[in-house]
Design an enzyme around this catalytic site. Sequence first.
Site, PDB file in Angstrom:
ATOM      1  N   LYS A   1       0.687  -1.197  -0.050  1.00  0.00           N
ATOM      2  CA  LYS A   1      -0.033   0.049  -0.208  1.00  0.00           C
ATOM      3  C   LYS A   1       0.870   1.425  -0.265  1.00  0.00           C
ATOM      4  O   LYS A   1       1.779   1.342   0.730  1.00  0.00           O
ATOM      5  CB  LYS A   1      -0.999  -0.060   1.295  1.00  0.00           C
TER       6      LYS A   1
ATOM      7  N   SER B   1      -9.458   1.652   3.244  1.00  0.00           N
ATOM      8  CA  SER B   1      -8.684   2.504   2.404  1.00  0.00           C
ATOM      9  C   SER B   1      -7.549   1.856   1.599  1.00  0.00           C
ATOM     10  O   SER B   1      -7.147   2.273   0.587  1.00  0.00           O
ATOM     11  CB  SER B   1      -7.894   3.647   2.991  1.00  0.00           C
TER      12      SER B   1
ATOM     13  N   SER C   1      -9.689  -0.753   7.110  1.00  0.00           N
ATOM     14  CA  SER C   1      -9.104  -0.592   5.976  1.00  0.00           C
ATOM     15  C   SER C   1      -8.415  -1.667   5.342  1.00  0.00           C
ATOM     16  O   SER C   1      -8.203  -1.767   4.108  1.00  0.00           O
ATOM     17  CB  SER C   1      -8.176   0.638   6.046  1.00  0.00           C
TER      18      SER C   1
END
Length: 477
Positions: free
Chosen positions: A81, A156, A180
């Site tokens: 990420k 996210s 997330s």
Amino acid sequence: MNKRISVLLLSLTLGACQAMDESRALDEAERVIAEAKQQQLLNAMVFIDEQKLKQDARALDRLSESERAALPLAGLALVIKDNIHVAHMPNSAGTPGLKNFVPSRDAEVVKRLRDAGALIVGKSNLHELAYGITSNNHFTGPVQNPAKPTYFAGGSSGGTAAAVAAGIVRAGLGTDTGGSTRIPAALTGIVGFRPTSGRYPNEGLTMISQTRDSVGPMAVDVATVATLDAVLAGEPELELAPLSRALAEPIRLGVARDYFYQNLEPEMEKGIEQALAHLARSGVELIELSASELAGLNHRVSFPVVLYETAQLLPTYLEVNNVGLSAAQLLDAVKSPDVKAVLTDAFAGAITPEQYQDAIEKHRPALQAYYQGLFTRHDLDALVFPTTPLTARPIKGSEETVSATETGLGPALPTFPSYIQNTDPASNVGSPAISLPMGRSEQGLPMGLELDGPVGSDRKLLAIAAHIEAILKERSN
């Protein structure tokens, strides 16, 4: 310990490792690069260093058989990420102000993965600054759901989830503040894990909450997540035996309908009830209980903690990393309206120091004690519930509200609180939680089943998850 479960857990891990060992690393690197290019419309990835990836793969292929066998992640390609530092790769955290920031060192979690033989493919897309649950990023573009393009992938950590679900890679890293890793895992049909707070090091992250943030592994199955967990936690023994020793039968799962089973869309309600019925037929004990005080306790911790800590962490992050811009300039450059609104409130002092201290010193301990009490009073191994009350929705127009039904004909619901309803408590408590695929809706949209365990029960929870995963797969066959 049931012998079938023990054999199953061992075979799952050995199978995952064997698949890595039998494939030349360079072949896997080239496959990943080709697959990422073929599926670039998903917008899952924001950066891939093809030359470095091939270089690392060739170095791995030059190792002797014994040297490679000593690496638990040998040849496993991972995406990271884009708020987790990878040396010499941009770390934009999905926001314009950080687009030129390139860390010189790997985050500790990335270093541990490399040391274990993993191949770092590149950086995955995310909701801007990890402050949302759709990954509809107005700077990098929205992440599309592999199950249904034009629908959001969750956030996210949506880019990591989409890359795994689409088959670009088998696994990757996300971060989890309020759900997330688990929300995008549920919405794309993969496994997403949040460990006990502090189990993995947080050095080298673009953090928004030191209390709530955690790195979280995401993968196609529990076995891969379990191996990643051991590496990330720095555990010396990487075999699955600790999991099998932690698991005893019958497994006791708590069902708290007065909190986790509220506001479910019809398809989700049908899916979870079918899953529970199948678990019960398979010997899992389901314990009905009340968590009526959870909503109030969680509310007094959630936003007071994250908003206050964001306002402290981001300016410090910019200064420590010599990014060359102020927090005001970072905020001014934010492109996503939902993120700009919440960050404006945070930097304007929406939460006072007194409110924050109350949340940390009074309300969070009360929440933690209440959550632990659910396990101890009812002798539970874990809580079980739908990861999200809703399946994914169309990207367009999803920033503020979504429909309560898949058809789009239901009443409008606020997007962010609707999707974090069930994932948020574990984040605030700091307890381990994992989302597993639970099947699909009639529209073909993935649904997730979450298991939350007591603080510190990570390996036991992973063992339970592997057992539940096998039961749910049996149902779908």
